[in-house]
Design a protein around this motif. Structure first.
Motif, PDB file in Angstrom:
ATOM      1  N   PRO B  30       0.952  -1.316   0.139  1.00 14.42           N
ATOM      2  CA  PRO B  30       0.055  -0.060   0.013  1.00 14.42           C
ATOM      3  C   PRO B  30       0.822   1.318   0.026  1.00 14.42           C
ATOM      4  O   PRO B  30       0.542   2.183  -0.855  1.00 14.42           O
ATOM      5  CB  PRO B  30      -0.850  -0.319   1.171  1.00 14.42           C
ATOM      6  CG  PRO B  30      -0.585  -1.734   1.525  1.00 14.42           C
ATOM      7  CD  PRO B  30       0.648  -2.064   1.160  1.00 14.42           C
ATOM      8  N   ARG B  31       1.938   1.344   0.866  1.00 16.46           N
ATOM      9  CA  ARG B  31       2.729   2.382   0.931  1.00 16.46           C
ATOM     10  C   ARG B  31       3.385   2.617  -0.494  1.00 16.46           C
ATOM     11  O   ARG B  31       3.425   3.862  -0.946  1.00 16.46           O
ATOM     12  CB  ARG B  31       4.036   2.014   1.714  1.00 16.46           C
ATOM     13  CG  ARG B  31       4.698   3.395   2.172  1.00 16.46           C
ATOM     14  CD  ARG B  31       5.821   2.867   3.256  1.00 16.46           C
ATOM     15  NE  ARG B  31       6.875   2.426   2.630  1.00 16.46           N
ATOM     16  CZ  ARG B  31       7.935   3.338   2.257  1.00 16.46           C
ATOM     17  NH1 ARG B  31       7.991   4.568   2.466  1.00 16.46           N
ATOM     18  NH2 ARG B  31       9.046   2.756   1.673  1.00 16.46           N
ATOM     19  N   ALA B  32       3.718   1.814  -1.350  1.00 20.36           N
ATOM     20  CA  ALA B  32       4.368   1.848  -2.373  1.00 20.36           C
ATOM     21  C   ALA B  32       3.285   2.391  -3.409  1.00 20.36           C
ATOM     22  O   ALA B  32       3.732   3.450  -4.391  1.00 20.36           O
ATOM     23  CB  ALA B  32       4.944   0.543  -2.838  1.00 20.36           C
ATOM     24  N   SER B  33       2.245   1.917  -3.343  1.00 27.89           N
ATOM     25  CA  SER B  33       1.138   2.463  -4.461  1.00 27.89           C
ATOM     26  C   SER B  33       1.009   3.709  -4.111  1.00 27.89           C
ATOM     27  O   SER B  33       0.781   4.677  -4.853  1.00 27.89           O
ATOM     28  CB  SER B  33      -0.039   1.729  -4.619  1.00 27.89           C
ATOM     29  OG  SER B  33      -0.305   1.004  -3.357  1.00 27.89           O
ATOM     30  N   TRP B  34       1.007   4.373  -2.819  1.00 26.67           N
ATOM     31  CA  TRP B  34       0.766   5.708  -2.471  1.00 26.67           C
ATOM     32  C   TRP B  34       2.092   6.612  -3.007  1.00 26.67           C
ATOM     33  O   TRP B  34       1.664   7.576  -3.634  1.00 26.67           O
ATOM     34  CB  TRP B  34       0.710   5.732  -1.059  1.00 26.67           C
ATOM     35  CG  TRP B  34      -0.546   5.804  -0.357  1.00 26.67           C
ATOM     36  CD1 TRP B  34      -0.890   4.621   0.666  1.00 26.67           C
ATOM     37  CD2 TRP B  34      -1.863   6.289  -0.702  1.00 26.67           C
ATOM     38  NE1 TRP B  34      -2.366   4.524   0.934  1.00 26.67           N
ATOM     39  CE2 TRP B  34      -2.835   5.588   0.178  1.00 26.67           C
ATOM     40  CE3 TRP B  34      -2.202   7.274  -1.183  1.00 26.67           C
ATOM     41  CZ2 TRP B  34      -4.217   5.838  -0.017  1.00 26.67           C
ATOM     42  CZ3 TRP B  34      -3.551   7.915  -1.515  1.00 26.67           C
ATOM     43  CH2 TRP B  34      -4.507   7.135  -0.540  1.00 26.67           C
ATOM     44  N   VAL B 305      10.585   3.406  -3.122  1.00 32.22           N
ATOM     45  CA  VAL B 305      10.076   2.069  -3.530  1.00 32.22           C
ATOM     46  C   VAL B 305      11.240   0.941  -3.404  1.00 32.22           C
ATOM     47  O   VAL B 305      10.253  -0.144  -3.581  1.00 32.22           O
ATOM     48  CB  VAL B 305       9.103   2.174  -4.882  1.00 32.22           C
ATOM     49  CG1 VAL B 305       8.414   3.261  -4.973  1.00 32.22           C
ATOM     50  CG2 VAL B 305       9.950   2.246  -5.979  1.00 32.22           C
ATOM     51  N   GLY B 306      12.120   0.996  -3.241  1.00 37.41           N
ATOM     52  CA  GLY B 306      12.972  -0.268  -3.065  1.00 37.41           C
ATOM     53  C   GLY B 306      13.691  -0.535  -4.433  1.00 37.41           C
ATOM     54  O   GLY B 306      13.608   0.123  -5.543  1.00 37.41           O
ATOM     55  N   HIS B 307      14.163  -1.840  -4.657  1.00 42.06           N
ATOM     56  CA  HIS B 307      14.839  -2.272  -5.698  1.00 42.06           C
ATOM     57  C   HIS B 307      14.034  -3.225  -6.770  1.00 42.06           C
ATOM     58  O   HIS B 307      14.825  -3.433  -7.774  1.00 42.06           O
ATOM     59  CB  HIS B 307      16.172  -2.957  -5.292  1.00 42.06           C
ATOM     60  CG  HIS B 307      17.391  -2.017  -4.701  1.00 42.06           C
ATOM     61  ND1 HIS B 307      17.045  -1.504  -3.562  1.00 42.06           N
ATOM     62  CD2 HIS B 307      18.354  -1.664  -5.405  1.00 42.06           C
ATOM     63  CE1 HIS B 307      18.189  -0.731  -3.073  1.00 42.06           C
ATOM     64  NE2 HIS B 307      18.889  -0.696  -4.186  1.00 42.06           N
ATOM     65  N   GLY B 308      12.831  -3.647  -6.094  1.00 39.89           N
ATOM     66  CA  GLY B 308      12.205  -4.763  -6.960  1.00 39.89           C
ATOM     67  C   GLY B 308      11.574  -3.869  -8.429  1.00 39.89           C
ATOM     68  O   GLY B 308      11.001  -2.642  -8.259  1.00 39.89           O
TER      69      GLY B 308
END
Lengths: 262, 366
Positions: B30-34, B305-308
């Motif tokens: 959810p955090r990433a989609s925000w 958002v990290g490395h993915g």
């Protein structure tokens, strides 16, 4: 059945593997041992389909490996390379999930399989840890979990026949070495054919059903550990005196046969 | 010797390991989609600002009614004819450079692989200059509707050749060192610069004017025809690159392990190189060489958002679009009516950022 016959692999004008034949069977653990440069890793790479031999053919259930493609091979067998690495600091759970890329997501429960694989090698508590913040032993086990997940995902897709491990115990302490080999043995008991390159002959004697002793790209001896691990054979192949004894529980104990220092 | 059925019980947390762990399954989703939503909103706001601000300032209402075709004719001409193609081009070029940078960094497993630094942009520039200087005679033989495509195609071919060269270097070693990569980039940049210099030296007065216009032009020369062609090429490349997200994740294992895990590594590398060259080439052909977006945007996106790559790729593309929109807005507003090239602005932000990255790496490796 994974069958290789007449395998010759050339590298730099030299035959690294020389007219070699080997069969891997389901439910059998085969240890590949031999001195440095004998061709152990090369043979594993040929059997995994990674290297195409100059001569000879490798077939899986009668089909040549080259006809299966990367995805087909990934379902049929899982490979742990010698020094696995990861450039991006993915969490361990995501690293493990990478192993299941060859199988469609909808057909497997990725999270349950990843959790099972991490539990099997004792790193479940590291699931959220970035993979670049692991110790050497933890990293080795995280990659083993990835390969186990690949094998199990392959099994749900009708594959998962072979597990190939290239020196999986190299950077591990004694307890973790036993742990890795125990995990490999569990897969053998589940019907998977296991091929493992080992330097430690005692581990090979304890865990392998069959030992293949390589020397200069040829098979110097092959058979159950008690038949291959003989003092004169090992001394000849390794070029140094090797002693083989029976331990107190009947297990083979192999070591250097040298006089004590000073 | 442990019984075959017991899991390894070695670590301190082993009692907890006995039960199935709570894998962070959807954690962070959810955090990433925000965050993605915030990036999209920022890009949209900057695009609106790009439509509203300039020598003639328009209010938000005027911009929206002009976009809807209901404003006064003057505002419609400014928004629709001048600013909208420019804004569309800035967003497309920024997104293309950022996503190409992400893909190149993923394939080469090296966070310093910026299309500008490793020579892909220079290859595109060489193609574009070659098309301007040598393409005149060729263009005369082409039917009129195809002529505008000559520049982007030439730039794409140049960028593609540079990408193929860098990938072939990476293949030889199995992996590629940061130093090798940057040095190869220095070499490609120097060679391309020298050949461009030769062509400028040999060009006629008309060609020279075209060239100067191109190198200085930035996004200023955008009309709907130019912007349309470039945006279409880049859009195709963006779709192609975003579809490689899972493959780029796998490539982080190294090419051998990615292959044994089922990835057709060579096919993926070809696709990544092709789409990157298309995005960088199309952008370079219309906007000139623009540096550092491909380095800065992916890095900022990774921090958020990290490395993915499934999240990283869209995040980097949105950030790249926002960055170039902001840079273009800055050069338009800072010393009106003069417009410094937008590449100057990105270099002013990106240069120090790159130095900071290098110093951080050196400190970490020391």
């Amino acid at each position: 059945m994974l069958e290789a016959c007449g395998i010759t692999l050339m590298r730099g004008g030299r035959a690294v593997l020389d007219d070699l034949a080997l069969t891997l069977r389901p439910g059998e653990c085969t240890a590949l041992v031999g001195p440095n440069g004998a061709g152990k890793s090369s043979l594993l790479a040929v059997l995994s389909g990674e290297l195409a031999p100059a001569r000879g053919r490798v077939t899986l259930a009668g089909r040549p490996l080259s006809a299966l493609g990367a995805a087909g091979l990934a379902k049929a067998r899982a490979v742990l390379e010698q020094a696995p690495s990861l450039s991006a600091p993915f969490p361990v759970a995501e690293l493990v999930a990478l192993g299941m890329a060859a199988v469609p997501r909808a057909t497997i429960d990725e999270h349950a399989l990843a959790a099972r694989a991490m539990t099997a090698v004792g790193i479940a508590h590291l699931a959220a840890r970035p993979a670049n913040r692991l110790s050497g032993g933890e990293r080795a086990r995280a990659h083993l979990a990835r390969v186990l997940a690949q094998l199990w995902a392959g099994r749900t897709a009708g594959g998962g026949h072979f597990l190939m491990l290239d020196e999986p115990t190299a950077s591990l302490d004694l307890a973790h070495q036993v742990g890795v080999m125990t995990a490999a043995r569990r897969e053998r008991d589940a019907g998977t054919g296991v091929l493992v390159v080992l330097h430690d002959l005692n581990l090979a004697a304890a865990f392998a059903d069959r030992v293949v002793l390589l020397s200069d790209g040829r098979i110097a001896a092959e058979g159950p550990p008690s038949a291959v691990f003989r003092s004169e054979t090992l001394s000849r192949v390794y070029g140094t005196p090797v002693a083989v004894e029976r331990g107190h529980r009947g297990a083979l104990r192999i070591g250097l046969d040298l006089p004590p220092a000073a | 010797m442990p019984a075959p059925s017991t899991p390894m019980r070695l670590s301190k947390g082993s009692e907890m390991d006995a039960s199935l762990p709570a894998v962070p399954a959807r954690r962070g989703w959810p955090r990433a989609s925000w965050i993605l939503l915030a990036f999209a909103a920022a890009t949209l706001l900057l695009a609106l600002a790009g439509l509203a601000l300039g020598p003639v300032r328009l209010g938000p209402g005027e911009v929206l009614s002009a976009l809807a075709g209901q404003g006064d004719p003057r505002a419609e001409a400014i928004v629709g004819g001048i600013r909208a193609p420019r804004v569309a081009l800035a967003a497309a070029v920024g997104a293309g450079l950022a996503l190409s940078g992400t893909a190149l960094q993923g394939v080469l497993r090296n966070p310093l692989a910026d299309p500008g630094l490793i020579g892909v942009t220079a290859g595109g520039a060489l193609g574009a200059v070659g098309a301007i200087v040598l393409g005149g005679t060729l263009a005369a033989t082409l039917p009129a509707p195809l002529r505008p495509w000559l520049l982007p195609i030439a730039a794409f071919l140049g960028a593609g050749a540079a990408t193929a060269f860098v990938f072939s270097l990476a293949r030889r070693g199995g992996g590629i060192h940061a130093a090798t990569l940057i040095l190869a980039g220095v070499a490609v940049n120097a060679i391309a610069g020298a050949v461009i210099g030769l062509m400028i030296y040999a060009s006629t007065d008309t060609q020279l004017r075209d060239l100067t216009f191109w190198t200085m032009g930035g996004l200023g020369g955008a009309n709907w025809q130019v912007a349309g062609i470039a945006t279409a090429c880049i859009a195709v490349a963006l779709v192609g690159l975003i579809r490689l997200a899972r493959a780029l994740d796998l490539l982080q294992l190294g090419e051998r392990a990615a292959w044994t895990s089922g990835l057709e590594v060579e096919r993926v590398k070809r696709a990544a190189g092709l789409w990157s060259a298309l995005a960088v080439g199309a952008g370079t052909a219309v906007a000139g060489p623009i540096g550092f977006i491909g380095l800065v945007a992916p890095h900022l996106a990774r921090l958020c958002v990290g490395h993915g790559h499934r999240l990283l790729a869209p995040a980097a593309a949105l950030l790249g679009a926002a960055l170039l929109l902001a840079a273009d807005l800055a050069v338009r507003l800072v010393v009106p009516p003069a417009e410094p090239p937008v590449g100057l602005a990105t270099a002013l932000i990106g240069g120090p950022f790159f130095l900071w990255l290098l110093l951080a790496r050196i400190r970490r490796d020391a």
